[in-house]
Design a protein around this motif. Structure first.
Motif, PDB file in Angstrom:
ATOM      1  N   ARG A  10     -16.104  -3.120   0.947  1.00  0.00           N
ATOM      2  CA  ARG A  10     -16.803  -4.409   0.875  1.00  0.00           C
ATOM      3  C   ARG A  10     -16.816  -4.949  -0.544  1.00  0.00           C
ATOM      4  O   ARG A  10     -16.492  -6.125  -0.786  1.00  0.00           O
ATOM      5  N   ASP A  11     -17.190  -4.092  -1.512  1.00  0.00           N
ATOM      6  CA  ASP A  11     -17.422  -4.565  -2.879  1.00  0.00           C
ATOM      7  C   ASP A  11     -16.127  -4.766  -3.658  1.00  0.00           C
ATOM      8  O   ASP A  11     -16.057  -5.661  -4.505  1.00  0.00           O
ATOM      9  N   TRP A  12     -15.134  -3.947  -3.415  1.00  0.00           N
ATOM     10  CA  TRP A  12     -13.892  -4.042  -4.177  1.00  0.00           C
ATOM     11  C   TRP A  12     -12.794  -4.803  -3.439  1.00  0.00           C
ATOM     12  O   TRP A  12     -12.084  -5.596  -4.039  1.00  0.00           O
ATOM     13  N   LEU A  28      -5.588  -2.893   4.682  1.00  0.00           N
ATOM     14  CA  LEU A  28      -4.626  -3.633   3.864  1.00  0.00           C
ATOM     15  C   LEU A  28      -4.765  -5.151   4.032  1.00  0.00           C
ATOM     16  O   LEU A  28      -3.928  -5.906   3.533  1.00  0.00           O
ATOM     17  N   ARG A  29      -5.829  -5.573   4.729  1.00  0.00           N
ATOM     18  CA  ARG A  29      -6.112  -6.999   4.929  1.00  0.00           C
ATOM     19  C   ARG A  29      -4.916  -7.705   5.574  1.00  0.00           C
ATOM     20  O   ARG A  29      -4.464  -8.761   5.123  1.00  0.00           O
ATOM     21  N   LEU A  30      -4.418  -7.119   6.661  1.00  0.00           N
ATOM     22  CA  LEU A  30      -3.294  -7.652   7.415  1.00  0.00           C
ATOM     23  C   LEU A  30      -3.750  -8.047   8.813  1.00  0.00           C
ATOM     24  O   LEU A  30      -4.743  -7.507   9.318  1.00  0.00           O
ATOM     25  N   LYS A  46      -0.752  -5.606  -4.047  1.00  0.00           N
ATOM     26  CA  LYS A  46      -1.803  -6.475  -4.595  1.00  0.00           C
ATOM     27  C   LYS A  46      -3.145  -5.748  -4.641  1.00  0.00           C
ATOM     28  O   LYS A  46      -3.854  -5.780  -5.660  1.00  0.00           O
ATOM     29  N   LEU A  47      -3.510  -5.078  -3.544  1.00  0.00           N
ATOM     30  CA  LEU A  47      -4.791  -4.370  -3.490  1.00  0.00           C
ATOM     31  C   LEU A  47      -4.803  -3.176  -4.429  1.00  0.00           C
ATOM     32  O   LEU A  47      -5.798  -2.933  -5.127  1.00  0.00           O
ATOM     33  N   HIS A  50      -5.188  -4.325  -7.969  1.00  0.00           N
ATOM     34  CA  HIS A  50      -6.576  -4.771  -8.201  1.00  0.00           C
ATOM     35  C   HIS A  50      -7.483  -3.584  -8.478  1.00  0.00           C
ATOM     36  O   HIS A  50      -8.301  -3.621  -9.419  1.00  0.00           O
ATOM     37  N   VAL A  51      -7.351  -2.514  -7.689  1.00  0.00           N
ATOM     38  CA  VAL A  51      -8.201  -1.332  -7.881  1.00  0.00           C
ATOM     39  C   VAL A  51      -7.869  -0.638  -9.195  1.00  0.00           C
ATOM     40  O   VAL A  51      -8.769  -0.248  -9.953  1.00  0.00           O
ATOM     41  N   ARG A  52      -6.581  -0.492  -9.502  1.00  0.00           N
ATOM     42  CA  ARG A  52      -6.191   0.186 -10.739  1.00  0.00           C
ATOM     43  C   ARG A  52      -6.683  -0.570 -11.972  1.00  0.00           C
ATOM     44  O   ARG A  52      -7.211   0.027 -12.917  1.00  0.00           O
ATOM     45  N   GLN A  53      -6.512  -1.868 -11.987  1.00  0.00           N
ATOM     46  CA  GLN A  53      -6.839  -2.661 -13.168  1.00  0.00           C
ATOM     47  C   GLN A  53      -8.341  -2.790 -13.402  1.00  0.00           C
ATOM     48  O   GLN A  53      -8.792  -2.858 -14.546  1.00  0.00           O
TER      49      GLN A  53
END
Length: 338
Positions: A10-12, A28-30, A46-47, A50-53
């Motif tokens: 939810r948060d990330w 994977l938001r598909l 993309k996901l 986002h988590v790594r960065q």
């Protein structure tokens, strides 16, 4: 979930669905049963980025690493042609059909990885040297290795991963003999349910998959990766000076009521030299490898010394074959005497 407790989905990832566990498409938001491999990989990349960065270097690094591994597992499943069919059927998909496939060259052209001229150049080089088209493209550096391997993975119906993006379960490393991992160029990654995920630059042959299944007690799934990153992983986990001490996973647990028999430790096995026929076979195998390397180096050497050599196919090929035969002969007799 308690109020204020971290929910990484939810948060990330901004996933509003509160039902748990999420299926791979939700993660994977598909859209459900998405079949476009490029879209699946794009959502994963993309996901994961986002988590790594944003979270991997912060106070929730452990949660971030676990989420990255979970995202990778989802991508592995949905980009594995056979496994996706099984997964979709388990989710209730009624129209599970074989997805249309394209060969490696078609994918390269469709994705604009190579032009027609570059593809023809790579085919000529592959035919002259006697190597696969993929390896010819990589050796000639006609396109970024990741794009080439992505196209190759799609043609094979297998997932592709960058090894730096995942956490390797190092408890699996000693369960696989170093000689086997080096000879067939693979590294075990982690367990995924009833499967062991293995990274390789090429699909594993059935005999190797069966040997790994017997050793590890689970079916094997292959994901593809760049040859260069795979070689780095093999050098790290299976260096050539590593002693041959494989640990076999037990096929079945011993009942609690049956105590383990007390036995003296078995003596270290003494390596045996190959029998006569086996020795000749191994020497012939080394000679074939030496021949191929000799041909490749001879062709590259001629092209470096005289760029016009690439247009004199007959002369270049004759010189390359001659060098290869010399290398093969020397290697055969040298290894046979060992």
């Amino acid at each position: 979930m308690a109020q204020g407790q971290l929910d990484v989905y939810r948060d990330w990832l901004k996933i509003s669905d509160t039902n748990r566990p999420l299926n791979y498409y939700q993660l994977l938001r598909l859209r459900l049963f998405e079949d476009d491999v490029s879209r699946i990989r794009a959502h994963y990349q993309k996901l994961a980025a986002h988590v790594r960065q944003n979270y991997l270097g912060g106070p929730h690094a452990a949660e971030a690493r676990r989420l990255l591994d979970e995202l990778a597992r989802a991508m592995f499943c949905l980009t594995d042609r056979r496994r996706k069919q099984e997964y979709d059927a388990a989710l209730g998909r009624a129209d599970v059909v074989q997805a249309p496939t394209r060969d490696f060259a078609q994918i390269l052209l469709f994705n604009k990885v190579l032009t027609v001229e570059q593809l023809e150049k790579a085919k000529r080089f592959a035919d002259t040297v006697g190597i696969d088209l993929r390896d010819a493209i990589l050796q000639q550096k006609l396109a970024p290795p990741e794009q080439v391997m992505l196209a190759y993975a799609e043609a094979q119906g297998l997932p592709y991963i960058e090894l730096s993006d995942i956490t390797i379960d190092e408890s699996l490393i000693p369960l696989v003999p170093a000689k086997l991992a080096r000879q067939y160029s693979f590294v075990p990654l982690f367990e995924d349910g009833e499967h062991i995920i293995v990274a390789a630059a090429n699909p594993l042959i059935p005999d190797v998959e069966e040997e790994l299944r017997l050793r590890l007690g689970k079916a094997i799934r292959t994901v593809l990766c760049r040859p260069a990153s795979l070689n780095e992983a093999i050098a790290k986990y299976y260096p050539r000076d590593l002693p041959y001490q494989p640990v076999a996973r037990q096929a079945a647990a011993r009942p609690a009521s049956a105590p383990a028999p007390e036995t003296a430790p078995a003596p270290e096995p003494t390596p045996k030299a190959p029998a006569g026929g086996e020795g000749v076979r191994q020497s012939a195998l080394y000679a074939i490898i030496a021949f191929n390397m000799g041909v490749v180096l001879a062709v590259l050497g001629q092209m470096i010394i005289n760029p016009a050599a690439q247009y004199r196919f007959a002369t270049t090929a004759i010189v390359a074959v001659a060098v290869g035969l010399v290398a093969a002969g020397i290697t055969f007799f040298a290894t046979l005497k060992r």
